[in-house]
Scaffold this motif. Sequence first.
Motif, PDB file in Angstrom:
ATOM      1  N   LEU A 113       0.830  -1.203   0.000  1.00 44.65           N
ATOM      2  CA  LEU A 113       0.000   0.000   0.000  1.00 44.65           C
ATOM      3  C   LEU A 113       0.862   1.249   0.000  1.00 44.65           C
ATOM      4  CD1 LEU A 113      -2.752   1.410   0.241  1.00 44.65           C
ATOM      5  CD2 LEU A 113      -2.567   1.151   2.721  1.00 44.65           C
ATOM      6  N   ASP A 114       1.863   1.279   0.873  1.00 43.97           N
ATOM      7  CA  ASP A 114       2.747   2.447   0.957  1.00 43.97           C
ATOM      8  C   ASP A 114       3.488   2.672  -0.359  1.00 43.97           C
ATOM      9  OD1 ASP A 114       1.975   2.789   3.567  1.00 43.97           O
ATOM     10  OD2 ASP A 114       3.722   1.794   4.428  1.00 43.97           O
ATOM     11  N   ALA A 115       3.956   1.581  -0.968  1.00 47.62           N
ATOM     12  CA  ALA A 115       4.744   1.694  -2.193  1.00 47.62           C
ATOM     13  C   ALA A 115       3.898   2.065  -3.404  1.00 47.62           C
ATOM     14  CB  ALA A 115       5.480   0.376  -2.453  1.00 47.62           C
ATOM     15  N   ASN A 116       2.655   1.574  -3.433  1.00 51.76           N
ATOM     16  CA  ASN A 116       1.825   1.770  -4.613  1.00 51.76           C
ATOM     17  C   ASN A 116       0.849   2.934  -4.508  1.00 51.76           C
ATOM     18  OD1 ASN A 116       3.080  -0.426  -5.776  1.00 51.76           O
ATOM     19  ND2 ASN A 116       1.508  -1.876  -5.159  1.00 51.76           N
ATOM     20  N   THR A 117       0.769   3.529  -3.327  1.00 52.67           N
ATOM     21  CA  THR A 117      -0.144   4.652  -3.136  1.00 52.67           C
ATOM     22  C   THR A 117       0.152   5.796  -4.097  1.00 52.67           C
ATOM     23  OG1 THR A 117      -0.703   4.201  -0.824  1.00 52.67           O
ATOM     24  CG2 THR A 117      -0.790   6.490  -1.531  1.00 52.67           C
ATOM     25  N   GLU A 118       1.404   6.159  -4.228  1.00 48.89           N
ATOM     26  CA  GLU A 118       1.751   7.299  -5.078  1.00 48.89           C
ATOM     27  C   GLU A 118       1.390   7.038  -6.531  1.00 48.89           C
ATOM     28  OE1 GLU A 118       2.517  11.085  -5.441  1.00 48.89           O
ATOM     29  OE2 GLU A 118       2.686  10.001  -3.536  1.00 48.89           O
ATOM     30  N   PHE A 119       1.634   5.820  -6.993  1.00 45.52           N
ATOM     31  CA  PHE A 119       1.291   5.451  -8.374  1.00 45.52           C
ATOM     32  C   PHE A 119      -0.204   5.608  -8.627  1.00 45.52           C
ATOM     33  CE2 PHE A 119      -0.236   1.772 -10.981  1.00 45.52           C
ATOM     34  CZ  PHE A 119       0.107   2.279 -12.229  1.00 45.52           C
ATOM     35  N   VAL A 120      -1.017   5.013  -7.755  1.00 52.89           N
ATOM     36  CA  VAL A 120      -2.468   5.064  -7.940  1.00 52.89           C
ATOM     37  C   VAL A 120      -3.001   6.481  -7.743  1.00 52.89           C
ATOM     38  CG1 VAL A 120      -4.683   4.217  -7.062  1.00 52.89           C
ATOM     39  CG2 VAL A 120      -2.767   2.645  -7.329  1.00 52.89           C
ATOM     40  N   LYS A 121      -2.446   7.197  -6.775  1.00 54.88           N
ATOM     41  CA  LYS A 121      -2.875   8.581  -6.541  1.00 54.88           C
ATOM     42  C   LYS A 121      -2.607   9.451  -7.762  1.00 54.88           C
ATOM     43  CE  LYS A 121      -1.725  10.849  -2.985  1.00 54.88           C
ATOM     44  NZ  LYS A 121      -0.877  11.403  -1.899  1.00 54.88           N
ATOM     45  N   THR A 122      -1.425   9.316  -8.330  1.00 57.00           N
ATOM     46  CA  THR A 122      -1.054  10.144  -9.473  1.00 57.00           C
ATOM     47  C   THR A 122      -1.954   9.874 -10.665  1.00 57.00           C
ATOM     48  OG1 THR A 122       1.259  10.163  -8.746  1.00 57.00           O
ATOM     49  CG2 THR A 122       0.819  10.790 -11.021  1.00 57.00           C
ATOM     50  N   VAL A 123      -2.149   8.596 -10.991  1.00 60.52           N
ATOM     51  CA  VAL A 123      -2.997   8.253 -12.127  1.00 60.52           C
ATOM     52  C   VAL A 123      -4.439   8.673 -11.863  1.00 60.52           C
ATOM     53  CG1 VAL A 123      -3.843   6.404 -13.593  1.00 60.52           C
ATOM     54  CG2 VAL A 123      -1.508   6.307 -12.739  1.00 60.52           C
ATOM     55  N   SER A 124      -4.936   8.419 -10.654  1.00 63.86           N
ATOM     56  CA  SER A 124      -6.315   8.766 -10.316  1.00 63.86           C
ATOM     57  C   SER A 124      -6.546  10.275 -10.406  1.00 63.86           C
ATOM     58  CB  SER A 124      -6.657   8.286  -8.904  1.00 63.86           C
ATOM     59  OG  SER A 124      -6.560   6.882  -8.804  1.00 63.86           O
ATOM     60  N   SER A 125      -5.556  11.054 -10.010  1.00 68.65           N
ATOM     61  CA  SER A 125      -5.677  12.514 -10.080  1.00 68.65           C
ATOM     62  C   SER A 125      -5.861  12.970 -11.524  1.00 68.65           C
ATOM     63  CB  SER A 125      -4.436  13.172  -9.480  1.00 68.65           C
ATOM     64  OG  SER A 125      -4.322  12.870  -8.105  1.00 68.65           O
ATOM     65  N   HIS A 126      -5.118  12.364 -12.425  1.00 70.07           N
ATOM     66  CA  HIS A 126      -5.241  12.730 -13.841  1.00 70.07           C
ATOM     67  C   HIS A 126      -6.566  12.253 -14.420  1.00 70.07           C
ATOM     68  CE1 HIS A 126      -1.312  14.504 -14.839  1.00 70.07           C
ATOM     69  NE2 HIS A 126      -0.820  13.703 -13.906  1.00 70.07           N
ATOM     70  N   ILE A 127      -7.000  11.059 -14.035  1.00 73.98           N
ATOM     71  CA  ILE A 127      -8.284  10.547 -14.521  1.00 73.98           C
ATOM     72  C   ILE A 127      -9.423  11.429 -14.027  1.00 73.98           C
ATOM     73  CG2 ILE A 127      -9.923   8.627 -14.382  1.00 73.98           C
ATOM     74  CD1 ILE A 127      -7.527   6.732 -14.243  1.00 73.98           C
ATOM     75  N   GLY A 128      -9.333  11.859 -12.774  1.00 71.82           N
ATOM     76  CA  GLY A 128     -10.368  12.705 -12.198  1.00 71.82           C
ATOM     77  C   GLY A 128     -10.520  14.039 -12.898  1.00 71.82           C
ATOM     78  N   ARG A 129      -9.514  14.442 -13.638  1.00 67.61           N
ATOM     79  CA  ARG A 129      -9.555  15.725 -14.344  1.00 67.61           C
ATOM     80  C   ARG A 129      -9.971  15.585 -15.808  1.00 67.61           C
ATOM     81  NH1 ARG A 129      -5.201  16.242 -10.709  1.00 67.61           N
ATOM     82  NH2 ARG A 129      -5.465  18.016  -9.284  1.00 67.61           N
ATOM     83  N   LEU A 130     -10.226  14.355 -16.240  1.00 70.44           N
ATOM     84  CA  LEU A 130     -10.708  14.161 -17.602  1.00 70.44           C
ATOM     85  C   LEU A 130     -12.155  14.624 -17.713  1.00 70.44           C
ATOM     86  CD1 LEU A 130      -9.334  10.554 -18.310  1.00 70.44           C
ATOM     87  CD2 LEU A 130      -8.366  12.722 -19.114  1.00 70.44           C
ATOM     88  N   SER A 131     -12.549  15.054 -18.885  1.00 67.69           N
ATOM     89  CA  SER A 131     -13.928  15.521 -19.076  1.00 67.69           C
ATOM     90  C   SER A 131     -14.931  14.385 -18.957  1.00 67.69           C
ATOM     91  CB  SER A 131     -14.069  16.201 -20.442  1.00 67.69           C
ATOM     92  OG  SER A 131     -13.714  15.307 -21.492  1.00 67.69           O
ATOM     93  N   LYS A 132     -14.493  13.169 -19.309  1.00 66.44           N
ATOM     94  CA  LYS A 132     -15.349  11.992 -19.194  1.00 66.44           C
ATOM     95  C   LYS A 132     -14.521  10.842 -18.649  1.00 66.44           C
ATOM     96  CE  LYS A 132     -18.328   8.883 -21.870  1.00 66.44           C
ATOM     97  NZ  LYS A 132     -18.844   8.544 -23.221  1.00 66.44           N
ATOM     98  N   MET A 133     -15.038  10.177 -17.638  1.00 68.10           N
ATOM     99  CA  MET A 133     -14.299   9.083 -17.017  1.00 68.10           C
ATOM    100  C   MET A 133     -14.373   7.821 -17.862  1.00 68.10           C
ATOM    101  SD  MET A 133     -14.757   7.420 -13.214  1.00 68.10           S
ATOM    102  CE  MET A 133     -13.853   5.927 -12.737  1.00 68.10           C
ATOM    103  N   PRO A 134     -13.233   7.219 -18.183  1.00 71.99           N
ATOM    104  CA  PRO A 134     -13.236   5.929 -18.889  1.00 71.99           C
ATOM    105  C   PRO A 134     -13.482   4.805 -17.901  1.00 71.99           C
ATOM    106  CG  PRO A 134     -10.993   6.594 -18.437  1.00 71.99           C
ATOM    107  CD  PRO A 134     -11.868   7.718 -17.939  1.00 71.99           C
ATOM    108  N   PHE A 135     -13.631   3.581 -18.377  1.00 73.32           N
ATOM    109  CA  PHE A 135     -13.583   2.425 -17.499  1.00 73.32           C
ATOM    110  C   PHE A 135     -12.163   2.367 -16.931  1.00 73.32           C
ATOM    111  CE2 PHE A 135     -17.076  -0.814 -18.839  1.00 73.32           C
ATOM    112  CZ  PHE A 135     -18.032   0.178 -18.731  1.00 73.32           C
ATOM    113  N   VAL A 136     -12.046   2.093 -15.633  1.00 71.68           N
ATOM    114  CA  VAL A 136     -10.733   2.031 -14.981  1.00 71.68           C
ATOM    115  C   VAL A 136     -10.615   0.697 -14.256  1.00 71.68           C
ATOM    116  CG1 VAL A 136      -9.184   3.069 -13.291  1.00 71.68           C
ATOM    117  CG2 VAL A 136     -10.668   4.532 -14.694  1.00 71.68           C
ATOM    118  N   GLY A 137      -9.576  -0.070 -14.572  1.00 70.13           N
ATOM    119  CA  GLY A 137      -9.333  -1.345 -13.921  1.00 70.13           C
ATOM    120  C   GLY A 137      -8.036  -1.305 -13.129  1.00 70.13           C
ATOM    121  N   VAL A 138      -8.114  -1.578 -11.842  1.00 65.93           N
ATOM    122  CA  VAL A 138      -6.944  -1.532 -10.961  1.00 65.93           C
ATOM    123  C   VAL A 138      -6.414  -2.940 -10.722  1.00 65.93           C
ATOM    124  CG1 VAL A 138      -6.063  -0.855  -8.687  1.00 65.93           C
ATOM    125  CG2 VAL A 138      -7.813   0.545  -9.821  1.00 65.93           C
TER     126      VAL A 138
END
Length: 335
Positions: A113-138
């Motif tokens: 969790l500690d190691a992968n938090t930054e990766f998921v946070k960064t990608v999620s932040s960019h996805i959250g700023r898209l005009s339309k949310m795509p399907f997202v698979g984690v």
Amino acid sequence: MLVTKKFSNILTPRAINSTVRLFQVCVMGGASEIGQALSLMLRTEPSVSKLVIHDTWETAPGVVIELSHIPAKSTLKGYLGEATMKQALGSSDLVLLVGGLLKTPGVSGKTCLDANTEFVKTVSSHIGRLSKMPFVGVVAEPINSLVPMAAELMRNIGTFDSRKLFGITTIDWLRAQTLFGTHHGMAPEDCFVPVICGHSNKTTVPLISQSRPGTNMTDAEILKFVNELQRYDEIVSEAKHGKSPTVSVAYSVLLFVRGALAALGGRRAQLHAYVENNDFGTSYFSGLVQVDSNGVKEMTRYTNDISQYECQILEEALDQLRKDIAMGKKVLEVE
């Protein structure tokens, strides 16, 4: 291990490959071990018209060059570094988060969790700023915690639709199918075992009472089955001398992709996934979900003939799952 005609309503490649529409799929962490194996499979997938590979690893351009040597009708595009993340995600129909630290024996869920938090946070932040949310698979671990974290982050930023966020748990179903077939001397592709609750060695719960074909197993046999299924990551890692499962995981994500793209194309699809769901005494739950072009519709419920022993196992798993979900949300609270 493809599903037979007997269970053709669940991820049958024949139906999915007939999807008319073509889609753009973005693999975030495409230079990772799972990312490379998955990208190889997706390179020639008929329903993928454009495959986008993104990573922060310097090896990413080499991975893209290798993939370009494979003849395919799809377009291939690679991006390197966080500064290009917005470009990579743009116009994607499906985004797969496969980067981060792989879980191996001796590595706790908290460490992942500690190691992968930054990766998921960064990608999620960019996805959250898209005009339309795509399907997202984690795919990044621990899914139990990272999916709720990603959801909260996107929800607070702006663009978020809980129906389109999935923790990919298809590997649990494949393993249960194989293990069940092995135990009963049957071809795995002729078996189906629902796997519910969460995605970890303490929260993965197969429902033997709902298996097809049916079986009579004692409580002791069920416990042995559950324990073996929950230890599969460890079993594979030990056999690979400390390396994590990658090939089977990548294949399971391919099946998820086929189902997701079928749904986006207007076809009926069922996916094994961990999604936002309040029907089981917790805010997230894993199981077989009905999906259409808008995302999750409903999750299959199993209320008949579940044994008392299975209920006991499920209650214990739910206790751990609630802790995992809280841990993911707490990461955002303390920052």
